[in-house]
Every structure is written in structure tokens, then in C-alpha cells.
Design a protein around this motif. Structure first.
Motif, short mmCIF file in Angstrom:
data_model
loop_
_atom_site.label_atom_id
_atom_site.label_comp_id
_atom_site.label_asym_id
_atom_site.label_seq_id
_atom_site.Cartn_x
_atom_site.Cartn_y
_atom_site.Cartn_z
N GLY A 199 0.79 -1.23 0.00
CA GLY A 199 0.00 0.00 0.00
C GLY A 199 0.82 1.27 0.00
O GLY A 199 0.32 2.34 0.37
N ARG A 200 2.08 1.17 -0.43
CA ARG A 200 2.91 2.38 -0.45
C ARG A 200 2.54 3.23 -1.66
O ARG A 200 2.44 2.74 -2.78
N LEU A 201 2.39 4.52 -1.44
CA LEU A 201 1.97 5.45 -2.49
C LEU A 201 2.95 6.61 -2.62
O LEU A 201 3.66 6.96 -1.67
N PHE A 202 2.94 7.23 -3.79
CA PHE A 202 3.74 8.42 -4.06
C PHE A 202 2.83 9.46 -4.70
O PHE A 202 1.84 9.14 -5.36
N ASP A 203 3.19 10.73 -4.50
CA ASP A 203 2.41 11.80 -5.13
C ASP A 203 2.69 11.89 -6.62
O ASP A 203 1.82 12.27 -7.41
N LEU A 204 3.92 11.58 -7.02
CA LEU A 204 4.33 11.73 -8.41
C LEU A 204 5.29 10.61 -8.77
O LEU A 204 6.21 10.30 -8.00
N VAL A 205 5.09 9.99 -9.92
CA VAL A 205 5.93 8.87 -10.36
C VAL A 205 6.55 9.22 -11.71
O VAL A 205 5.85 9.61 -12.65
#
Length: 305
Positions: free
Chosen positions: A295-301
């Protein structure tokens, strides 16, 4: 020395891409190949009705069997031709608003400059040349000397080790072509940022100069955001992101050497690898699957494989 030309004859109706200035002739468009013309030689391309359309390099081993050099069937493919092509490409780059704070850029971009298969990147006082076409091979020493003359650079180093050469029947070719050997690390600037470039062992020519405008565009979205730089290579996107105010940048790449050089590049630009950044060595796709489960998320990839 002027090249002798023989004719490739196209199938009926297959001349339209050439009339629209497409620089490749695929095998399926060809009705007849000249029997005596060796692969790598210059041939004329004609429509089925005999109209003379262009001249280019022949290679029967490739699906792209002719790569166009000139749309003028009368133009001599000689030393003056190569000088004109290189001069034109160099003058076009001189007109770009790069300024003294950018010393790394694409000097010659193959078909886009009318020089099929030839890529040249400039890194300060050195040039890195890639040849991806059989017909260019005998011209490389002369082209390297011309490049030194026209640019005033100190050396031309070859990095013709791209996989696409196999489709031309070529093996890898690397090493000094003219002038002085480049140092193990070259420092270049891009919009004032400093980057170390490994022209001998890095990917492609050592640095992705063609991504310069994309790095500027991506930086505009980074302030205050957590950023994943996948396929990070030596971290140029990460430097731009941090300089723009990214909250944190995670670099992922399969090459430990590239990540280590990326951390060096962070330091060259005043950022600590221990602060606001992390580097992970591994398979990007597997790491992404693991993060999806966690469930790890980033704002921008940033994805630049």
C-alpha cells in the motif's frame, strides 16, 4: 570519394512514404534489389515507373533495407556531403538558447539531421559518437576528424554498443576515434546543475541529453510532493525534483553503479543522499508489485525505462 550508386526499385504504389520524406525503405516495399551492390553501399531508390526518388544506404540484412541520405538523386555522397551535414547540425544547435550553464546536449540526431544512424552527444570538450548503420562504419574515422575540426573539442569517443546494431549485422564497437581519451568521469552542466558522466561505461552515450526538456517539465510538478524516480539511472530527474522543492525522492534502478553515481550527482548539487532521498537497487517491476501489496503510495511517479 564519391560513391557509385545502383538502383533499388519499389513496388507500385510504395513510393508515397518517400514522397512525404519518410527516411526509411522497408523490405516489403521493394520489388527489386541491385544484384551487385554490397550491403553498406549507397544505392539510388526509384519508383516502379523509373522515377528517381532518393539515395541511401543499403542493407539486405535489415528490415529497413534502405536508409535515406539525400532526396536529391544527383547529389554526390562524398566528403563534402558529410561536411555539409555535420555543419548544418552543429549550426542548428548553436542557435539554441542553451547558454553557458548547459554543456551537455545532442549535437547530431541521426535521421532528424539527415545523417541516418549517426548520433553524437557533446559533453563539454568531448564528443561521444554512436553509429547504428552498416553504411556509416567506413566513414567513422573521417567523421570523427571532421567533428573535431568543426567543434574544437578535444576528443571523440565511440559508444556503438547499442543492441540495434545486431539488426544491421554489426557487433559492438567502442573506444577512442580521434583526439584525446576522455577522463573516467566528465562533469557537465545542464541548466546550472552539475552531473558526472561515465562516457565509457554508462548507458547509451553516458547521459540522456534528450530528456533535458522533460526534466524541466517534471520539476514544475514536484514542489512539496513525494516522488518516485523509477529507472532512475544516475538521478538527473531527482536533482531537478529536489531543486524544485520535492518533499522526498526515491530512486530505483537495477544498476548499483548507476545509483552510486546518482548519489554523487546529488552531492554535486548540494543535496545529501541521507536527507530527503533514498536509493533502492533492484527490479523496478518487482519492487512496484511489492509496494502495491504494502500500500505504499507516491504523489508523483517518473517512469523513464
Amino acid at each position: 570519394m564519391e560513391s557509385r550508386t545502383e538502383a533499388v526499385i519499389l513496388k507500385p504504389g510504395r513510393e508515397k512514404p518517400l514522397l512525404q520524406r519518410h527516411p526509411w525503405v522497408f523490405s516489403g516495399a521493394i520489388r527489386n534489389l541491385p544484384e551487385d551492390a554490397p550491403d553498406g553501399s549507397v544505392v539510388e531508390v526509384r519508383a516502379h515507373d523509373g522515377r528517381r526518388l532518393a539515395q541511401g544506404f543499403l542493407n539486405r540484412r535489415s528490415q529497413i533495407q534502405v536508409r535515406i541520405l539525400t532526396w536529391d538523386p544527383h547529389e554526390a555522397i562524398d566528403a563534402a556531403f558529410w561536411r555539409r551535414g555535420l555543419t548544418r547540425a552543429i549550426q542548428m544547435r548553436a542557435a539554441l538558447p542553451l547558454g553557458p550553464d548547459t554543456t551537455a546536449y545532442r549535437l547530431v540526431n541521426a535521421e532528424s539531421d539527415g545523417l541516418p544512424g549517426l548520433v553524437v552527444d557533446r559533453f563539454g570538450d568531448w564528443l561521444v559518437l554512436q553509429s547504428g548503420v552498416l553504411g556509416l562504419e567506413p566513414h567513422k574515422p573521417a567523421l570523427a576528424q571532421l567533428l573535431l575540426e568543426l567543434t574544437g573539442c578535444r576528443g571523440v569517443y565511440e559508444r556503438s554498443d547499442l543492441p540495434a546494431r545486431r539488426q544491421e549485422g554489426l557487433t559492438a564497437s567502442t573506444g577512442l576515434l580521434a583526439g584525446e581519451e576522455p577522463p573516467p568521469r566528465l562533469e557537465v552542466m545542464e541548466h546550472g546543475f552539475r552531473f558526472a558522466v561515465d562516457v565509457r561505461g554508462g548507458q547509451k552515450t553516458g547521459f540522456y541529453t534528450d530528456q533535458r526538456p522533460n526534466r524541466v517539465r517534471v520539476a514544475a510538478y514536484c514542489p512539496g510532493r513525494t516522488v518516485l524516480n523509477a529507472f532512475a539511472y544516475t538521478g538527473a530527474f531527482s536533482v531537478y525534483a529536489l531543486a524544485a522543492g520535492a518533499a522526498h525522492v526515491t530512486n530505483v534502478d537495477a544498476s548499483l553503479d548507476a545509483l552510486e553515481l546518482g548519489e554523487e550527482n546529488l552531492g554535486r548539487n548540494g543535496f545529501s543522499p541521507e536527507h530527503r532521498t533514498e536509493s533502492l537497487c533492484g527490479d523496478v517491476f518487482q519492487i512496484l508489485r511489492d509496494w502495491r501489496e504494502a500500500g505504499r503510495l507516491f504523489d508523483l511517479v517518473i517512469l523513464d525505462p
